[in-house]
Enzyme design. Structure first.
Site, PDB file in Angstrom:
ATOM      1  N   GLY A 179       3.545 -11.702  10.597  1.00 34.39           N
ATOM      2  CA  GLY A 179       4.674 -12.138   9.526  1.00 34.39           C
ATOM      3  C   GLY A 179       4.195 -12.857   8.825  1.00 34.39           C
ATOM      4  N   GLU A 196       5.524 -21.639  13.359  1.00 36.74           N
ATOM      5  CA  GLU A 196       5.919 -21.070  14.597  1.00 36.74           C
ATOM      6  C   GLU A 196       5.290 -21.935  15.629  1.00 36.74           C
ATOM      7  OE1 GLU A 196       6.586 -16.424  13.768  1.00 36.74           O
ATOM      8  OE2 GLU A 196       4.717 -17.036  14.280  1.00 36.74           O
ATOM      9  N   LYS A 252       0.140 -14.334  17.467  1.00 41.24           N
ATOM     10  CA  LYS A 252       1.403 -14.410  16.412  1.00 41.24           C
ATOM     11  C   LYS A 252       0.653 -14.510  15.108  1.00 41.24           C
ATOM     12  CE  LYS A 252       4.896 -16.699  17.513  1.00 41.24           C
ATOM     13  NZ  LYS A 252       5.666 -15.640  16.951  1.00 41.24           N
ATOM     14  N   SER A 255      10.551  -8.987  13.036  1.00 43.22           N
ATOM     15  CA  SER A 255      11.824  -7.937  13.116  1.00 43.22           C
ATOM     16  C   SER A 255      12.588  -8.379  14.676  1.00 43.22           C
ATOM     17  CB  SER A 255      11.038  -6.578  13.149  1.00 43.22           C
ATOM     18  OG  SER A 255      10.077  -6.323  14.342  1.00 43.22           O
ATOM     19  N   THR A 256      11.592  -8.669  15.520  1.00 43.12           N
ATOM     20  CA  THR A 256      12.477  -8.975  17.039  1.00 43.12           C
ATOM     21  C   THR A 256      13.058 -10.156  16.865  1.00 43.12           C
ATOM     22  OG1 THR A 256      10.473  -7.906  17.998  1.00 43.12           O
ATOM     23  CG2 THR A 256      11.960  -8.948  19.621  1.00 43.12           C
TER      24      THR A 256
END
EC number: 5.3.1.6
Length: 261
Positions: free
Chosen positions: A104, A110, A101, A35-36
Site C-alpha cells: 500500500g 508502518e 510490507k 485492506s486487512t
C-alpha cells in the site's frame, strides 16, 4: 442489501476481529494500512462505540481518515511518544514471522510505528504465509531527487546478493509516479526469492537515496491468521505454540463494502 462476505473477506474479517481482542481500554495503539488493517479499524470502531477508550496513531492518511470516521481518537506519534501495541497487515510472512510490507506504499510509517511499540501483532489471511520471502515485490521508498541513479545503485547491489531475480520498477499511479505520504517514490523489486532477508535489508538501507525498505525483520511478535471458514490461528512468540478460535459467520453480510484491496 449488501452482498455476502467472500471467503477472502471472511478470512480478513475474522483475523481483524480476533486481533481487536488484544486491545484494552487506555491503550495507545498503532493502526496499520491496507485492506486487512481496514477491517481492524472497523472492528475497533464498533468497540469504541461500546465504550472502549483508546488513542491511535495511524500509519497513513487513509487509515487516519477511516479511524476518525468510526470514532477512534487519532493522535500523532510525537504526541504518543510510545505505543502499547501496533496491529498491521502484511503482504508476506515467513515461518520466523519476518515480513514483506509496503504493497500500500506506507511501509516507512508502518515500520516507524511498529518499532515504537511494545508489541506488534500482524493480521493476515492464510494466503500471505510463505516458506521464503520474495514472491511479493519488495518495495523500497526512495527520495525523488536522483531516483534513477538510486535505482541503478540498487540493481548493482542486488548482483552480489542471494536473490532469484533483480528486476526493479518505479511504482506508478496512473500516468504519474506513485507518491507516498512523505512525498517520496517507491521502487518495487521483483526478487522471486530472498535468501538472506537480514543482509538484503542492511545493504538496501545503506544506498544513498533509499529511505526505507519493506522488510520487517524481528519486529512482529504475534501472527493472527484468518481462514474463510471462520477459523483464526494465533501464533504468539511470547507464549509459544498456536491457539485456535472459530467464529460463526453464517448470515454475515458484507457490512464493510467500501473496504477494498
Amino acid at each position: 442489501m449488501p452482498a455476502p462476505l467472500s471467503p477472502i473477506d471472511k478470512a480478513k474479517y475474522v483475523a481483524a476481529r480476533r486481533a481487536s481482542e488484544f486491545v484494552e481500554s487506555g491503550m495507545k495503539i498503532g493502526l496499520g494500512t491496507g485492506s486487512t488493517a481496514a477491517w481492524l479499524v472497523r472492528c475497533l470502531g464498533e468497540r469504541v462505540a461500546g465504550g472502549l477508550r483508546i488513542r491511535a496513531v495511524p500509519t497513513s492518511s487513509r487509515t487516519a481518515s477511516l479511524a476518525r470516521e468510526v470514532g477512534i481518537e487519532v493522535i500523532s506519534l510525537d504526541e504518543a511518544k510510545w505505543l502499547d501495541l501496533t496491529i498491521d497487515g502484511a503482504d508476506e510472512v515467513d515461518g520466523n514471522l519476518n515480513l514483506i510490507k509496503g504493497g500500500g506504499g506506507a511501509h516507512l510509517q508502518e515500520k516507524i510505528v511498529a518499532t515504537a511499540s511494545d508489541r506488534m501483532v500482524v493480521i493476515a489471511d492464510a494466503g500471505k504465509q510463505v516458506e521464503t520471502l520474495g514472491a511479493f515485490p519488495l518495495p523500497i521508498e526512495v527520495v525523488p531527487f536522483g531516483w534513477q541513479t538510486t535505482q541503478l545503485l540498487v540493481e548493482e547491489a542486488l548482483i552480489g546478493l542471494d536473490v532469484l531475480g533483480r528486476t526493479t520498477a518505479l511504482r506508478m499511479s496512473g500516468d504519474a509516479p506513485f507518491v507516498t505520504d512523505e512525498g517520496n517514490h517507491i521502487l518495487d523489486l521483483q526478487l522471486g526469492r530472498i535468501g538472506n532477508a537480514r543482509q538484503l535489508s542492511l545493504v538496501l538501507n545503506q544506498i544513498p537515496g533509499v529511505v526505507e525498505n519493506g522488510l520487517f525483520i524481528d519486529i512482529c511478535d504475534a501472527l493472527v491468521v484468518g481462514h474463510g471458514d471462520g477459523r483464526v490461528l494465533v501464533r504468539d512468540l511470547a507464549e509459544g505454540g498456536v491457539s485456535e478460535t472459530r467464529y460463526a459467520l453464517e448470515g454475515e453480510d458484507n457490512i464493510f463494502t467500501e473496504i477494498a484491496e
